[in-house]
Design a protein around this motif. Structure first.
Motif, PDB file in Angstrom:
ATOM      1  N   ALA A  39       0.790  -1.232   0.000  1.00 58.66           N
ATOM      2  CA  ALA A  39       0.000   0.000   0.000  1.00 58.66           C
ATOM      3  C   ALA A  39       0.829   1.293   0.000  1.00 58.66           C
ATOM      4  CB  ALA A  39      -0.983  -0.014   1.161  1.00 58.66           C
ATOM      5  N   PRO A  40       1.870   1.425   0.875  1.00 56.26           N
ATOM      6  CA  PRO A  40       2.623   2.687   0.842  1.00 56.26           C
ATOM      7  C   PRO A  40       3.291   2.928  -0.516  1.00 56.26           C
ATOM      8  CG  PRO A  40       3.125   1.465   2.839  1.00 56.26           C
ATOM      9  CD  PRO A  40       2.334   0.548   1.959  1.00 56.26           C
ATOM     10  N   SER A  43       0.621   3.860  -3.041  1.00 59.93           N
ATOM     11  CA  SER A  43       0.155   5.189  -2.687  1.00 59.93           C
ATOM     12  C   SER A  43       1.074   6.244  -3.311  1.00 59.93           C
ATOM     13  CB  SER A  43       0.171   5.289  -1.171  1.00 59.93           C
ATOM     14  OG  SER A  43      -0.729   6.218  -0.729  1.00 59.93           O
ATOM     15  N   GLU A  44       2.391   6.020  -3.205  1.00 59.50           N
ATOM     16  CA  GLU A  44       3.362   6.949  -3.777  1.00 59.50           C
ATOM     17  C   GLU A  44       3.302   6.948  -5.299  1.00 59.50           C
ATOM     18  OE1 GLU A  44       5.418   9.233  -2.254  1.00 59.50           O
ATOM     19  OE2 GLU A  44       4.071   8.699  -0.616  1.00 59.50           O
ATOM     20  N   VAL A  60      -5.887   4.568  -2.499  1.00 61.56           N
ATOM     21  CA  VAL A  60      -5.289   3.312  -2.059  1.00 61.56           C
ATOM     22  C   VAL A  60      -5.781   2.992  -0.649  1.00 61.56           C
ATOM     23  CG1 VAL A  60      -3.137   2.114  -1.562  1.00 61.56           C
ATOM     24  CG2 VAL A  60      -3.263   3.714  -3.467  1.00 61.56           C
TER      25      VAL A  60
ATOM     26  N   ALA B  51       5.574   8.260   1.669  1.00 63.30           N
ATOM     27  CA  ALA B  51       4.785   7.408   2.566  1.00 63.30           C
ATOM     28  C   ALA B  51       4.716   7.955   3.988  1.00 63.30           C
ATOM     29  CB  ALA B  51       5.309   5.979   2.577  1.00 63.30           C
ATOM     30  N   TYR B 214      -7.375   5.003   3.990  1.00 64.02           N
ATOM     31  CA  TYR B 214      -5.923   5.098   4.048  1.00 64.02           C
ATOM     32  C   TYR B 214      -5.400   6.251   3.189  1.00 64.02           C
ATOM     33  CZ  TYR B 214      -1.187   3.000   3.725  1.00 64.02           C
ATOM     34  OH  TYR B 214       0.151   2.737   3.791  1.00 64.02           O
ATOM     35  N   VAL B 215      -6.297   6.876   2.428  1.00 61.20           N
ATOM     36  CA  VAL B 215      -5.844   7.898   1.472  1.00 61.20           C
ATOM     37  C   VAL B 215      -5.369   9.143   2.210  1.00 61.20           C
ATOM     38  CG1 VAL B 215      -6.612   9.436  -0.370  1.00 61.20           C
ATOM     39  CG2 VAL B 215      -7.381   7.064  -0.326  1.00 61.20           C
ATOM     40  N   VAL B 240       5.576   1.316   7.879  1.00 57.18           N
ATOM     41  CA  VAL B 240       6.487   2.080   7.033  1.00 57.18           C
ATOM     42  C   VAL B 240       7.882   2.062   7.652  1.00 57.18           C
ATOM     43  CG1 VAL B 240       7.033   4.387   6.193  1.00 57.18           C
ATOM     44  CG2 VAL B 240       4.701   3.538   6.072  1.00 57.18           C
TER      45      VAL B 240
END
Lengths: 273, 280
Positions: A39-40, A43-44, A60, B51, B214-215, B240
């Motif tokens: 996901a991260p 997302s980017e 996302v 992130a 999550y956005v 992360v």
């Protein structure tokens, strides 16, 4: 509560009428759900895609690979995120790899054990070996850290070692990679398995963990890139059938060299092109 | 002998209080120590980058406040209504009232992830709201309602019946007794329930990750998905790599936010209490 739950639902419906379904997926909005590991990164990638395509929205969401598979199947989302190769029961979906990741066994840095054979790892996770002294370490009880059901790292680990999750006698069950690293770093007797890029970064920063080699191959990002490390996985975007329109454009972008820097920034390995 | 046991008692009472305060100060100190370096004005007003490792939390802060606003807008009227019904419109020992109280107490103890899954199934999928601030806020409203109703009801029930009788003797209508006498008298309990609810809601992760989502883009409407501060902190610290310092800074912001909101709620209840005396 029954009465007030009904009130609640009534209120929701009234508010709904006011807002009137603006949300539903339209032509300029992509919705993705799935693996929290991926996901991260996506997302980017989504943000860069939005910048290059004004007016487009890439939303996302997370929830784990199984959710990505389920939501893509049910049509709830355009694209799912799955941090493993698709298995034999998922032929209805098409996988598009966007990066590679390796999974390595980690111990606390103070643990003198330098390597474990596959058989030893299996015995530890089955609870047949309970003390480090049995594999050449100190007389400390082993804390087995396992991943939660539905996590792809778990599936990859089980598949590689030909284990069943029901056989595993775990003392700690965790979700995300960082959580695994924190658990092992805080417990000198712990053993766990996590994403290698993450573990490499944390170890370099002084977090007291170390990665064990597997089958004689050191757990490094370079060895994953070469495909030499045995326990590696693709990070996939999945679609129901071949993607079309916006989803197709996004997947092509996510698989292109234009996102290599983003892949590396999330401690994954870019695709060999 | 007497003085010795007396002293030991005093000491342990002081010890318990000191321990409680120390735990809070330690937590705050730890957050400040790790988070201050990362915290700055630009952290509050810029978008997250890479992130969330760098950049700021502006869209996340806005989403958090919007989710909270939706939750309170739904929970306050419903909760007050339900509490008034329980305290004033039904016999205190009646079967219906008793069973509603029991179900509220059970609901209050349900883990938030269950509310999250319910919210996802009901608001996001069944009502078609999708991942949105609206879904998240309404899910939180469901979650804080039980506590809010029960504390407000307790506040109303604690008001002496003499007041009700006197008001009735003066010929006041039921609504005006409620508005001018009972609610102001119960205000501290109502505010207390509200603060408990706000605290629980602002710190919520599990109920929001599958509803508001999550956005981390700046939300443009209530139907946009928006990441809450607690979800952001969880993601940075657990998912992360290298997100720890940003997580600490965000947690510091969250704590300050909760302190601000609670102080505000207290000030509001004080004003309401003083106004009661001069109410017409």
């Amino acid at each position: 509560m029954k009465a007030s739950r009904w009130f609640e639902q009534l209120a929701a419906v009234t508010i709904l009428a006011g807002v009137a379904g603006v949300a539903s997926a339209s032509n300029d909005r992509l919705v993705l759900t799935g693996s929290s590991t991926v996901a991260p990164l996506v997302s980017e990638i989504g943000k860069r895609f939005e910048k290059q395509n004004p007016g487009i929205r890439v939303d996302v969401q997370t929830g784990g690979s199984s959710r990505g598979v389920a939501d893509t199947r049910s049509g709830l989302v355009n694209i799912g995120m799955v941090s493993r190769a698709l298995n034999s029961g998922e032929h209805d979906l098409v996988a598009h790899a966007i990066a590679m990741d390796g999974v390595g066994i980690i111990l606390h840095r103070s643990n003198p054990v330098q390597t474990l054979t596959d058989e030893q790892v299996k015995a530890i996770y089955r609870g047949q070996i309970t003390h480090w002294s049995e594999v050449g370490g100190k007389d400390v009880r082993i804390t087995v850290v396992n991943k939660a059901e539905g996590r792809s790292t778990l599936e990859l680990f089980l598949h590689h070692f030909a284990l069943k999750n029901s056989e595993i006698k775990a003392q700690v069950v965790i979700g995300e990679n960082q959580q695994g690293i924190k658990t092992v770093a805080g417990n000198p007797g712990a053993v766990g398995y996590v994403s290698i890029g993450t573990a490499e970064y944390e170890a370099a920063r002084g977090t007291p963990i170390k990665l064990l080699p597997m089958a004689g191959v050191a757990a490094t990002v370079d060895n994953i890139r070469d495909g030499r490390f045995p326990l590696s996985r693709p990070l996939n975007l999945v679609t129901k059938g071949a993607p079309t329109g916006l989803a197709k454009r996004f997947i092509e972008f996510a698989r292109s060299g234009a996102v290599n820097d983003l892949v590396e920034a999330q401690f994954f390995v870019p695709l060999a092109r | 002998m007497h003085t010795l046991s007396d002293r030991a008692f005093t000491l342990s009472i002081w010890g318990a209080a000191a321990l409680g305060a120390a735990a809070f100060l330690w937590l705050l100190g730890d957050l400040a120590w790790h988070g201050m370096a990362h915290l700055s004005w630009s952290f509050l007003v810029s978008e997250p980058l890479n992130a969330g490792r760098s950049g700021g939390i502006a869209p996340i802060l806005v989403s958090t406040l919007l989710i909270l606003a939706v939750a309170l807008a739904a929970a306050i009227p419903l909760g007050l209504g339900a509490a008034i019904w329980l305290a004033e419109y039904t016999r205190r020992s009646g079967a219906l009232g008793r069973s509603i109280r029991l179900s509220l107490d059970v609901l209050a103890g349900i883990p938030s992830i269950v509310f999250g899954l319910f919210g996802n199934a009901f608001f996001c999928v069944f009502l078609g709201l999708g991942f949105s601030i609206l879904s998240g806020g309404l899910t939180l409203a469901c979650m804080i309602l039980p506590i809010f109703i029960r504390t407000s009801e307790a506040g109303l029930s604690a008001v002496s019946d003499d007041w009700r009788h006197n008001a009735a003797a003066l010929g006041m209508t039921r609504a005006s007794v409620l508005w001018h006498v009972l609610l102001p008298a119960a205000a501290p309990a109502v505010i207390c329930g509200l603060m408990l609810g706000i605290g629980r809601a602002t710190a919520e992760t599990a109920a929001l990750i599958f509803t508001s989502g999550y956005v981390d883009r700046m939300p443009e409407s209530l139907s946009d998905s928006g990441r809450a501060l607690a979800v952001h902190i969880y993601d940075l610290s657990m998912n992360v790599t290298g997100g720890d310092s940003a997580a600490y800074a965000s947690a510091l912001v969250l704590i300050v936010l909760i302190v601000f909101i609670n102080t505000g709620a207290l000030a509001l209840s004080d004003r309401w209490l003083t106004r009661r005396i001069t109410a017409t």
